[in-house]
Design a protein around this motif. Structure first.
Motif, PDB file in Angstrom:
ATOM      1  N   VAL A 185       0.850  -1.184   0.000  1.00 58.41           N
ATOM      2  CA  VAL A 185       0.000   0.000   0.000  1.00 58.41           C
ATOM      3  C   VAL A 185       0.888   1.236   0.000  1.00 58.41           C
ATOM      4  CG1 VAL A 185      -1.771   1.297   1.232  1.00 58.41           C
ATOM      5  CG2 VAL A 185      -1.797  -1.210   1.278  1.00 58.41           C
ATOM      6  N   THR A 186       0.602   2.160  -0.910  1.00 62.88           N
ATOM      7  CA  THR A 186       1.338   3.422  -0.989  1.00 62.88           C
ATOM      8  C   THR A 186       0.337   4.564  -0.912  1.00 62.88           C
ATOM      9  OG1 THR A 186       2.975   2.386  -2.430  1.00 62.88           O
ATOM     10  CG2 THR A 186       2.935   4.790  -2.375  1.00 62.88           C
ATOM     11  N   LEU A 187       0.596   5.518  -0.032  1.00 63.00           N
ATOM     12  CA  LEU A 187      -0.223   6.726   0.067  1.00 63.00           C
ATOM     13  C   LEU A 187       0.521   7.841  -0.636  1.00 63.00           C
ATOM     14  CD1 LEU A 187      -1.212   6.404   3.813  1.00 63.00           C
ATOM     15  CD2 LEU A 187      -2.594   5.809   1.828  1.00 63.00           C
ATOM     16  N   ALA A 188      -0.187   8.590  -1.502  1.00 57.86           N
ATOM     17  CA  ALA A 188       0.532   9.583  -2.309  1.00 57.86           C
ATOM     18  C   ALA A 188      -0.366  10.718  -2.768  1.00 57.86           C
ATOM     19  CB  ALA A 188       1.141   8.906  -3.532  1.00 57.86           C
ATOM     20  N   ASP A 189       0.296  11.779  -3.199  1.00 56.54           N
ATOM     21  CA  ASP A 189      -0.303  12.901  -3.913  1.00 56.54           C
ATOM     22  C   ASP A 189       0.427  12.959  -5.246  1.00 56.54           C
ATOM     23  OD1 ASP A 189      -1.914  13.702  -1.701  1.00 56.54           O
ATOM     24  OD2 ASP A 189      -0.132  14.595  -0.798  1.00 56.54           O
ATOM     25  N   PRO A 190      -0.093  12.294  -6.282  1.00 59.06           N
ATOM     26  CA  PRO A 190       0.652  12.190  -7.535  1.00 59.06           C
ATOM     27  C   PRO A 190       0.921  13.526  -8.211  1.00 59.06           C
ATOM     28  CG  PRO A 190      -1.573  11.300  -7.776  1.00 59.06           C
ATOM     29  CD  PRO A 190      -1.395  11.657  -6.340  1.00 59.06           C
ATOM     30  N   ALA A 191       2.101  13.633  -8.786  1.00 59.12           N
ATOM     31  CA  ALA A 191       2.474  14.825  -9.549  1.00 59.12           C
ATOM     32  C   ALA A 191       1.530  14.984 -10.730  1.00 59.12           C
ATOM     33  CB  ALA A 191       3.917  14.695 -10.033  1.00 59.12           C
TER      34      ALA A 191
ATOM     35  N   GLN B 123      -4.034  11.978  -1.159  1.00 56.11           N
ATOM     36  CA  GLN B 123      -5.182  11.931  -2.062  1.00 56.11           C
ATOM     37  C   GLN B 123      -5.491  10.539  -2.582  1.00 56.11           C
ATOM     38  OE1 GLN B 123      -6.629  15.413  -4.085  1.00 56.11           O
ATOM     39  NE2 GLN B 123      -4.504  15.712  -4.657  1.00 56.11           N
ATOM     40  N   VAL B 124      -4.473   9.668  -2.653  1.00 60.19           N
ATOM     41  CA  VAL B 124      -4.697   8.339  -3.209  1.00 60.19           C
ATOM     42  C   VAL B 124      -4.001   7.291  -2.349  1.00 60.19           C
ATOM     43  CG1 VAL B 124      -4.378   6.832  -5.215  1.00 60.19           C
ATOM     44  CG2 VAL B 124      -4.821   9.272  -5.558  1.00 60.19           C
ATOM     45  N   ALA B 125      -4.739   6.230  -2.038  1.00 64.09           N
ATOM     46  CA  ALA B 125      -4.140   5.030  -1.466  1.00 64.09           C
ATOM     47  C   ALA B 125      -4.077   4.018  -2.613  1.00 64.09           C
ATOM     48  CB  ALA B 125      -4.969   4.482  -0.315  1.00 64.09           C
ATOM     49  N   HIS B 126      -2.868   3.630  -2.992  1.00 61.94           N
ATOM     50  CA  HIS B 126      -2.625   2.694  -4.095  1.00 61.94           C
ATOM     51  C   HIS B 126      -2.357   1.330  -3.475  1.00 61.94           C
ATOM     52  CE1 HIS B 126       0.061   0.591  -6.954  1.00 61.94           C
ATOM     53  NE2 HIS B 126      -0.662   1.197  -7.872  1.00 61.94           N
ATOM     54  N   VAL B 127      -3.231   0.369  -3.745  1.00 64.28           N
ATOM     55  CA  VAL B 127      -3.094  -0.991  -3.215  1.00 64.28           C
ATOM     56  C   VAL B 127      -2.718  -1.904  -4.371  1.00 64.28           C
ATOM     57  CG1 VAL B 127      -4.234  -2.876  -2.001  1.00 64.28           C
ATOM     58  CG2 VAL B 127      -4.840  -0.497  -1.458  1.00 64.28           C
ATOM     59  N   GLN B 128      -1.463  -2.330  -4.390  1.00 67.00           N
ATOM     60  CA  GLN B 128      -0.976  -3.204  -5.460  1.00 67.00           C
ATOM     61  C   GLN B 128      -1.517  -4.612  -5.250  1.00 67.00           C
ATOM     62  OE1 GLN B 128       1.023  -1.963  -8.037  1.00 67.00           O
ATOM     63  NE2 GLN B 128       0.437  -3.879  -8.992  1.00 67.00           N
TER      64      GLN B 128
END
Length: 133
Positions: free
Chosen positions: A3-9, A20-25
């Motif tokens: 799980v990665t939490l991010a504010d994508p460029a 803004q986004v929790a990315h669950v691979q």
């Protein structure tokens, strides 16, 4: 599970101290994207709804996704009488199979001028599920 939490460029900056986004691979190479609630500037529900879907599209695009990848949408509105205006924008922007959905009326949102806030979950395919960058 990764799980990665991010504010994508390239996507709109968050309005507060949150990711803004929790990315669950997922094991198959795809990913689930949990996108924080989005609001937008605008004089009425239509303008705010359009701005929200623009922001959602940009956030999903940062991970190779599109609005067609949305599998769940949660909408918070300060006045359900505005539902027709929101629904028209939503129908225009979500043209595939409709996602699961919840819409509720709330007394207010975190910004006084906000009439609507929308958060989504999207499932992106394996080729699109990679982290941006």
């Amino acid at each position: 599970m990764n799980v990665t939490l991010a504010d994508p460029a390239g996507a709109p900056a968050p309005l507060g101290p949150y990711s803004q986004v929790a990315h669950v691979q997922l094991a198959d190479g795809g990913a689930l994207l949990y996108v924080s609630g989005q609001i937008a500037d605008g004089e009425d529900i239509t303008a705010q709804s359009q701005g929200i879907f623009d922001a959602l599209a940009a956030l999903l695009a940062a991970y190779g996704g599109t609005l067609d990848d949305i599998i769940n949408i949660r909408t918070f509105m300060t006045d359900l009488d505005d539902l027709p205006g929101y629904a028209a924008v939503r129908r225009a922007r979500l043209t595939g199979t409709p996602p699961t959905s919840t819409t509720v009326e709330v007394p207010r949102l975190f910004r006084a001028e906000a009439l609507i806030e929308v958060e989504v979950v999207a499932a992106v395919r394996s080729a699109a599920g990679r982290l941006p960058g």
